[in-house]
Enzyme design. Structure first.
Site: not given
Ligand code: MG
Ligand code: ZN
Length: 365
Positions: A44, A85, A300-301
Site C-alpha cells: 500500500d 486505497s 494501489d497508489h
Molecule cells: Mg491498505
Molecule cells: Zn493512504
C-alpha cells in the site's frame, strides 16, 4: 560501424530464434508452464521511490530485485486523479474504476465481482493477509461490496459469505465487539473456521479454513513489535491454501508502507517495505519449488510524493523529501515471476489485473 551493425543483426536474430532476450535473473523455463496458483502482494502506497529507498537501506539485497519482469500501473480512480486505497484496491480486485471510498462497487453502486470471488466459484482456495485490520480498504476490496470503506462492521459480515478460506490480519473488534451484538467469530466457527488470535495459535492450526484475528484493530508497526509476523502469515496461508488441488489465489498486503509515507517518516517506510520484501521471499521460495505459481507485486497508489535527495547503498542510508502527506498520482511498479509473468510487463491501467489473472489461469468470468 559495419562490424557493429553485423553484431546487432546477429543479436536480433538470436532474439528472434530464442524468442526472448535472456537477461540475468530471467527464468525463461517457467514462462510457458501452466499457472495454477497466484500470489499477489499489494504494497500500500509503494511507489518506485519507496522501493529504491528500501533497496538502499537493505544494501541492494531485496527479493524484489530477483523478479524477471516489471511494469507500471496507472492508478487514477473513477472520480479523482489521485486514488484512495478503496478505489485502488477495487480496480485491482474487480477490474473496474470506482469512486474514492467505495469497495467492490461500480460508481453507480452496482456490485463488481472480485477475482477472489470468481476463483472461489471455480473451486480454487482463496486467502487474504494484511498487517492492518482485515476489514481495512485493501483486503476488503477483494471480499466486500460497500459504498464506504469506513463501515468496518458491515465489511466484516462479508467474511461470512464463504468465498474466502483463509484470512489473517487484525480486526478482532469488528468481528466481536460490534454494535449489533453479534459474535462473528462464533458464527465463523459454526461454518468450520478455526479462529486463532495469536501467531502461535495460527502456526499450530491444522484446519483448511483459518481465520486469524491477530490484533484488536491494526497490528503494531514492524519497528514496534511486528517483526516476522507478515512472513509467518504468508507461510501459513500458503501452507493451508496449497492443499487445494485446483490451485489458490492469495492476496498479501504490506499495509503500513502507506502509513509511513503519510507520516513522512522514511524509516517507517523502509522498515515496512523491507518487512513486506521478506514475505515476498517466502512466496518466491514456494513459487520456485512449485513451478506453477505466479507471484505479482504491485501497489494501489504512491503515497507521500517521495523523493530521494541523497543516500549511500554501502551504508544503507537515504535522505528523503516528501511532497505531500497524502497520496500522489504517480504510476506504481509491478514485479512478476512465474508462468504468465510476462503478461505483467509494460504500462497498464490498474483495472487490467483482474482480466490478466483470469487469463493466466485460463478461467472466464
Ligand atoms: Mg491498505
Ligand atoms: Zn493512504
Amino acid at each position: 560501424m559495419k562490424a557493429k551493425r553485423k553484431h546487432l543483426i546477429l543479436l536480433l536474430l538470436g532474439i528472434i530464434l530464442t524468442g526472448s532476450l535472456l537477461l540475468p535473473g530471467c527464468r525463461n523455463e517457467l514462462i510457458s508452464g501452466k499457472t495454477k496458483n497466484i500470489i499477489l502482494f499489494i504494497g500500500d502506497g509503494m511507489g518506485v521511490t519507496h522501493v529504491t529507498a528500501g533497496m538502499t537501506v537493505n544494501k541492494a539485497a531485496l527479493n524484489l530485485q530477483k523478479f524477471p519482469y516489471s511494469g507500471f500501473s496507472i492508478t487514477h480512480s473513477a472520480d479523482n486523479y489521485i486514488t484512495d486505497s478503496a478505489a485502488g484496491g477495487t480496480a485491482i480486485a474487480c477490474g473496474v474504476k470506482t469512486n474514492n471510498g467505495m469497495l467492490g462497487l461500480n460508481p453507480d453502486e452496482s456490485v463488481a465481482v472480485s477475482v477472489l470471488e470468481v476463483l472461489h466459484e471455480n473451486g480454487l482456495a482463496t486467502g487474504l493477509v494484511s498487517t492492518s485490520s482485515i476489514t481495512h480498504a485493501t483486503p476488503a476490496s477483494f471480499i466486500a461490496h460497500n459504498s464506504s470503506r469506513d463501515n468496518y462492521e458491515d465489511i466484516a459480515l462479508h467474511f461470512l459469505n464463504g468465498s474466502v478460506d483463509v484470512f489473517l490480519g487484525g480486526g478482532e473488534n469488528h468481528f466481536r465487539k460490534r454494535a449489533d451484538g453479534r459474535d462473528l467469530a462464533a458464527e465463523l466457527e459454526e461454518q468450520g473456521f478455526d479462529l486463532v488470535y495469536t501467531p502461535a495459535e495460527m502456526k499450530a492450526s491444522s484446519s483448511d479454513k483459518l481465520a486469524g484475528l491477530l490484533a484488536e484493530v491494526h497490528m503494531p508497526r514492524e519497528s514496534e513489535g511486528r517483526t516476522g509476523i507478515l512472513e509467518e502469515m504468508t507461510r501459513k496461508a500458503i501452507e493451508v491454501l496449497s492443499r487445494e488441488k485446483k490451485g489458490f489465489f492469495l492476496m498479501i498486503e504490506g499495509s503500513m508502507i502507506d502509513w509511513g509515507a503519510h507520516a513522512n517518516e522514511i524509516d517507517y517506510v523502509t522498515s515496512e517495505l523491507i518487512d513486506m520484501d521478506r514475505a515476498v521471499g517466502v512466496a518466491l521460495d514456494f513459487a520456485q519449488k512449485d513451478g506453477q505459481t505466479l507471484v505479482v507485486i504491485t501497489s494501489d497508489h504512491e503515497t507521500g510524493g517521495l523523493s530521494l535527495t541523497g543516500g549511500n547503498t554501502d551504508e544503507g542510508t537515504v535522505n528523503a523529501a516528501f511532497a505531500t502527506t497524502d497520496h500522489s498520482a504517480s504510476m506504481v511498479p509491478i514485479f512478476s515471476y512465474g508462468p504468465g509473468a510476462q503478461d505483467f510487463s509494460g504500462i497498464h491501467d490498474n483495472t487490467f489485473f483482474f482480466d490478466a489473472f483470469l487469463k493466466v489461469l485460463g478461467i472466464r468470468k
